[in-house]
Motif scaffolding. Sequence first.
Motif, PDB file in Angstrom:
ATOM      1  N   ILE A 136      71.779  -7.475  41.390  1.00 44.96           N
ATOM      2  CA  ILE A 136      72.960  -8.065  40.751  1.00 44.96           C
ATOM      3  C   ILE A 136      72.595  -9.150  39.748  1.00 44.96           C
ATOM      4  CG2 ILE A 136      73.433  -9.815  42.499  1.00 44.96           C
ATOM      5  CD1 ILE A 136      76.453  -8.912  42.093  1.00 44.96           C
ATOM      6  N   ASP A 137      71.446  -9.795  39.939  1.00 42.06           N
ATOM      7  CA  ASP A 137      71.049 -10.854  39.009  1.00 42.06           C
ATOM      8  C   ASP A 137      69.940 -10.416  38.042  1.00 42.06           C
ATOM      9  OD1 ASP A 137      69.074 -10.723  40.927  1.00 42.06           O
ATOM     10  OD2 ASP A 137      68.902 -12.883  41.199  1.00 42.06           O
ATOM     11  N   ALA A 138      69.695  -9.105  37.930  1.00 42.95           N
ATOM     12  CA  ALA A 138      68.695  -8.590  37.002  1.00 42.95           C
ATOM     13  C   ALA A 138      69.130  -8.923  35.572  1.00 42.95           C
ATOM     14  CB  ALA A 138      68.527  -7.084  37.171  1.00 42.95           C
ATOM     15  N   ALA A 139      68.199  -9.477  34.797  1.00 45.85           N
ATOM     16  CA  ALA A 139      68.560  -9.929  33.455  1.00 45.85           C
ATOM     17  C   ALA A 139      67.384  -9.871  32.493  1.00 45.85           C
ATOM     18  CB  ALA A 139      69.091 -11.360  33.525  1.00 45.85           C
ATOM     19  N   PHE A 140      67.711  -9.862  31.223  1.00 44.61           N
ATOM     20  CA  PHE A 140      66.736  -9.975  30.149  1.00 44.61           C
ATOM     21  C   PHE A 140      66.406 -11.448  29.958  1.00 44.61           C
ATOM     22  CE2 PHE A 140      65.950 -10.945  25.645  1.00 44.61           C
ATOM     23  CZ  PHE A 140      64.847 -10.148  25.414  1.00 44.61           C
ATOM     24  N   LYS A 141      65.127 -11.735  29.730  1.00 45.51           N
ATOM     25  CA  LYS A 141      64.692 -13.103  29.470  1.00 45.51           C
ATOM     26  C   LYS A 141      63.860 -13.104  28.193  1.00 45.51           C
ATOM     27  CE  LYS A 141      61.977 -16.862  31.347  1.00 45.51           C
ATOM     28  NZ  LYS A 141      60.997 -17.268  32.319  1.00 45.51           N
ATOM     29  N   PRO A 142      64.338 -13.777  27.138  1.00 42.09           N
ATOM     30  CA  PRO A 142      63.549 -13.845  25.905  1.00 42.09           C
ATOM     31  C   PRO A 142      62.238 -14.585  26.143  1.00 42.09           C
ATOM     32  CG  PRO A 142      65.770 -14.731  25.571  1.00 42.09           C
ATOM     33  CD  PRO A 142      65.600 -14.504  27.039  1.00 42.09           C
ATOM     34  N   MET A 143      61.188 -14.162  25.445  1.00 44.48           N
ATOM     35  CA  MET A 143      59.907 -14.857  25.521  1.00 44.48           C
ATOM     36  C   MET A 143      59.822 -15.840  24.370  1.00 44.48           C
ATOM     37  SD  MET A 143      56.969 -12.105  26.345  1.00 44.48           S
ATOM     38  CE  MET A 143      56.761 -11.432  27.954  1.00 44.48           C
TER      39      MET A 143
END
Length: 161
Positions: free
Chosen positions: A133-140
């Motif tokens: 449910i908390d899976a997300a994209f994270k910018p580098m």
Amino acid sequence: MINVFETIKNIRATCDNYADPDLVATVVHDSYYMGSNNVFELSSFGIEKDDPFEERIVKILKHENVFLNCGMYAFMPIINECDIYSTEDCHLKLTKEEFEKYSHEKERVFGLLIKKDSTDFTIGSCDLCGCSIDAAFKPMEKSDSKFYKKIEDIIDSKIIY
């Protein structure tokens, strides 16, 4: 400006080492939380049953951000190392500072997030399992670190301009 259609085609043609070609694209909402990674299940966005994979993604991009998986990485504590799995696998020995900056992520997939209705993209990573449910994209954050440069090189090799 990237050629989105050809970039998707190139990634799918070279991803067998690290991903199922039908699962290399994931919808990412504006909040950066992940949506579906099975574009063959989607019937909205004007997608037709006979549309090929690349055309489906182009249609989705008019309405949603899309993350394209270019590989995965895993950090090994104590020895300050990182294994990167992509078209070509590699093993990086990192400085203590660099390891501390990135290693909290443990294992993640990396790639590019193409912003909806554009050809703009951001390099970043997503959770290995998009079903959480908390899976997300994270910018580098762009940097001159060995780790970031290697990720950037891999992604650049897959982009078609």
